[in-house]
Design an enzyme around this catalytic site. Structure first.
Site, PDB file in Angstrom:
ATOM      1  N   CYS A   1      -5.851  11.114  13.360  1.00 45.06           N
ATOM      2  CA  CYS A   1      -5.592  12.328  12.528  1.00 45.06           C
ATOM      3  C   CYS A   1      -6.723  13.476  12.971  1.00 45.06           C
ATOM      4  CB  CYS A   1      -5.508  11.837  11.035  1.00 45.06           C
ATOM      5  SG  CYS A   1      -4.827  13.113  10.049  1.00 45.06           S
TER       6      CYS A   1
ATOM      7  N   HIS B   1      -1.732   7.603  11.507  1.00 45.14           N
ATOM      8  CA  HIS B   1      -2.572   6.751  10.998  1.00 45.14           C
ATOM      9  C   HIS B   1      -2.306   5.297  11.306  1.00 45.14           C
ATOM     10  CE1 HIS B   1      -5.470   9.550   8.549  1.00 45.14           C
ATOM     11  NE2 HIS B   1      -4.232  10.193   8.393  1.00 45.14           N
TER      12      HIS B   1
ATOM     13  N   GLU C   1      -4.005   2.549  11.238  1.00 49.02           N
ATOM     14  CA  GLU C   1      -4.600   1.715  10.369  1.00 49.02           C
ATOM     15  C   GLU C   1      -3.881   1.615   8.908  1.00 49.02           C
ATOM     16  OE1 GLU C   1      -6.229   5.617   8.500  1.00 49.02           O
ATOM     17  OE2 GLU C   1      -5.546   4.873  10.521  1.00 49.02           O
TER      18      GLU C   1
END
Length: 207
Positions: free
Chosen positions: A85, A178, A180
């Site tokens: 990001c 993202h 994660e």
């Protein structure tokens, strides 16, 4: 393996979701972007660098000034690096790519990211395949000028013209999404974990 995670959060909240994702593949150390001083040197036992997201705006000169030393570090390191990001935007910005603000922020949702290049980051996916990945951003990297800045475009989406990039001469990757984050409001997709696994297995291990 050991990864240095640079926490770009302005309020210094701990990047727990990034840590949870990274520790599946590597030992890690987390430091704040504020700890990157002009004389900062990465420890010799570090094999990879991960730059987290942030509430900072890449289109704000005031915000970017806070990351001056991180940008210098990006320019001088040759370690395999993954920017997430805002971290992705920083990598692109460091090498002269253009950035801008989204007409509509892409907030807290899964976006269908289209694979454009069958690169290491997207091994196991086909060109043209669309992958559900978590998004949360106000700004983005512009497609125009990307090639001249030394980057290859790897993925895009309906909401963002640059979802993933690779530097042509350094083992640097940036992703607007993202990886994660696997769950948003009860919706869950695990493709982000595969992207991180690919980074470690096919980029870090081979560098």
């Amino acid at each position: 393996l050991k990864t240095l995670i640079i926490n770009n959060s302005l309020n210094q909240s701990y990047p727990s979701s990034v840590v949870q994702a990274i520790k599946l593949f590597s030992d890690y150390k987390v430091i704040s972007y504020k700890e990157i001083k002009p004389n900062f040197r990465i420890d010799n036992d570090v094999n990879a660098l991960v730059l987290t997201g942030s509430g900072a705006r890449i289109v704000s000169k005031e915000d970017v000034a806070k990351f001056r030393e991180v940008i210098k570090l990006i320019k001088r390191t040759n370690l395999p690096t993954l920017g997430i990001c805002f971290g992705h935007q920083l990598i692109a910005f460091a090498y002269g790519a253009r950035v801008g603000s989204c007409e509509k922020p892409v907030m807290d949702r899964f976006e269908m990211v289209r694979v454009l290049e069958a690169d290491e980051l997207f091994l196991g996916y086909e060109i043209g395949e669309k992958i559900p990945l978590a998004e949360n951003h106000y700004d983005y990297v512009k497609r125009k000028g990307l090639d001249e800045s030394g980057f290859q475009l790897l993925a895009d989406s309906a909401s963002c013209e640059v979802e993933a990039i690779k530097h042509r001469s350094k083992p640097f990757y940036g992703v607007q999404f993202h990886p994660e984050r696997l769950k948003i409001k009860g919706e869950e997709h695990k493709d982000g974990n595969k992207v991180i696994e690919n980074f470690y297995r096919h980029v870090v291990h081979r560098t």
